[in-house]
Design an enzyme around this catalytic site. Structure first.
Site, PDB file in Angstrom:
ATOM      1  N   LYS A   1     -53.593  -4.061 -18.675  1.00 53.70           N
ATOM      2  CA  LYS A   1     -53.404  -4.364 -20.095  1.00 53.70           C
ATOM      3  C   LYS A   1     -51.911  -4.522 -20.367  1.00 53.70           C
ATOM      4  CE  LYS A   1     -56.398  -2.861 -23.799  1.00 53.70           C
ATOM      5  NZ  LYS A   1     -56.997  -1.721 -24.492  1.00 53.70           N
TER       6      LYS A   1
HETATM    7  O1  G3P Z   1     -58.515  -0.200 -27.088  1.00 53.88           O
HETATM    8  C1  G3P Z   1     -58.002  -0.972 -28.101  1.00 53.88           C
HETATM    9  C2  G3P Z   1     -58.694  -0.849 -29.433  1.00 53.88           C
HETATM   10  O2  G3P Z   1     -60.070  -0.950 -29.266  1.00 53.88           O
HETATM   11  C3  G3P Z   1     -58.265   0.323 -30.283  1.00 53.88           C
HETATM   12  O3  G3P Z   1     -59.134   0.578 -31.350  1.00 53.88           O
HETATM   13  O4  G3P Z   1     -59.925   2.042 -33.183  1.00 53.88           O
HETATM   14  O5  G3P Z   1     -57.654   2.438 -32.180  1.00 53.88           O
HETATM   15  O6  G3P Z   1     -58.073   0.459 -33.622  1.00 53.88           O
HETATM   16  P1  G3P Z   1     -58.661   1.428 -32.668  1.00 53.88           P
END
Ligand code: G3P
Length: 216
Positions: free
Chosen positions: A83
């Site tokens: 990533k």
């Molecule tokens: O892994 C990246 C993403 O899915 C993060 O999600 O809930 O932290 O905005 P959130």
């Protein structure tokens, strides 16, 4: 649409993998930090649980550092996807890594222009954070729709990941938008299973079955 689980928790990954509905895993530094475990040991355990793409994020922000981390991570397993943040240095790294056949997932993508650049750099995946866009009053899924449309027009091989999924409706919208992948937290996958009529129906079937005479 492939379903990845968005977590670094090995118990959640194990459970969801055993359900047979998970194609891969995505992690990020915040999710890893939440586990309070040694990083290498944690990721190696994830590799032992699931045979599918596992996204692991670099923490360098310069091209040399990102490439070095990516090469090291990719040596752990052919399933590792590196990533990389959506910054100019990041895309430089993606271009180099793609030539080395190292899979990449460009993360923190919030616009179609960013996605287009990531695809031009030959990213394997781009992750759009739908929930975080919704949080600031934008329709996150619209970005996913437009990305899928543009990638199809130009036949880009880069796959669109709908990330930052907050609830089951996001999953349905991602599927309708044609996202190649939705990466979903464990609690949302659990909610996808649930319907009260399923529970009521099963209870009734099992009660009625008790009235059936056994053939033995
Ligand atoms: O892994 C990246 C993403 O899915 C993060 O999600 O809930 O932290 O905005 P959130």
């Amino acid at each position: 649409m492939k379903i990845f689980i968005d977590t670094a928790n090995v118990e959640e990954i194990r459970k969801a993998t055993n359900w047979g509905v998970i194609d891969g895993v995505t992690t990020n530094p915040s999710l890893v930090a939440k586990e309070g475990r040694e990083f290498t040991e944690l990721i190696r355990e994830v590799i032992s649980i699931i045979d599918g793409p596992i996204s692991v994020e670099v923490i360098s922000t310069d091209v040399e550092g990102m490439i070095k981390e990516a090469v090291e991570l990719s040596e752990w397993s052919s399933n590792i996807v590196v990533k990389i943040p959506m910054i100019p240095e990041g895309l430089k790294a993606v271009k180099v890594l793609s030539a080395k056949k190292i899979k990449t997932n460009v993360t923190l993508v919030f616009s179609v222009n960013q996605a287009l650049l990531a695809a031009k750099a030959r990213a394997t995946y781009v992750s759009t954070f739908v929930g975080r866009l919704d949080d600031i009053g934008h329709e996150g899924m619209q970005i996913v729709r437009e990305m899928v449309e543009i990638f199809n027009i130009y036949d880009f091989s880069t796959e669109v990941i709908a990330a930052s999924i907050r609830h089951p409706m996001h999953v349905i919208e991602a599927a309708k938008a044609g996202a190649h992948v939705a990466t979903i937290p464990f609690t949302v996958i659990e909610k996808m299973f649930k319907h009260p009529l399923t529970d009521i129906g099963l209870k009734r079937f099992l009660e009625d079955w008790k009235k059936v005479e056994s053939r033995d």
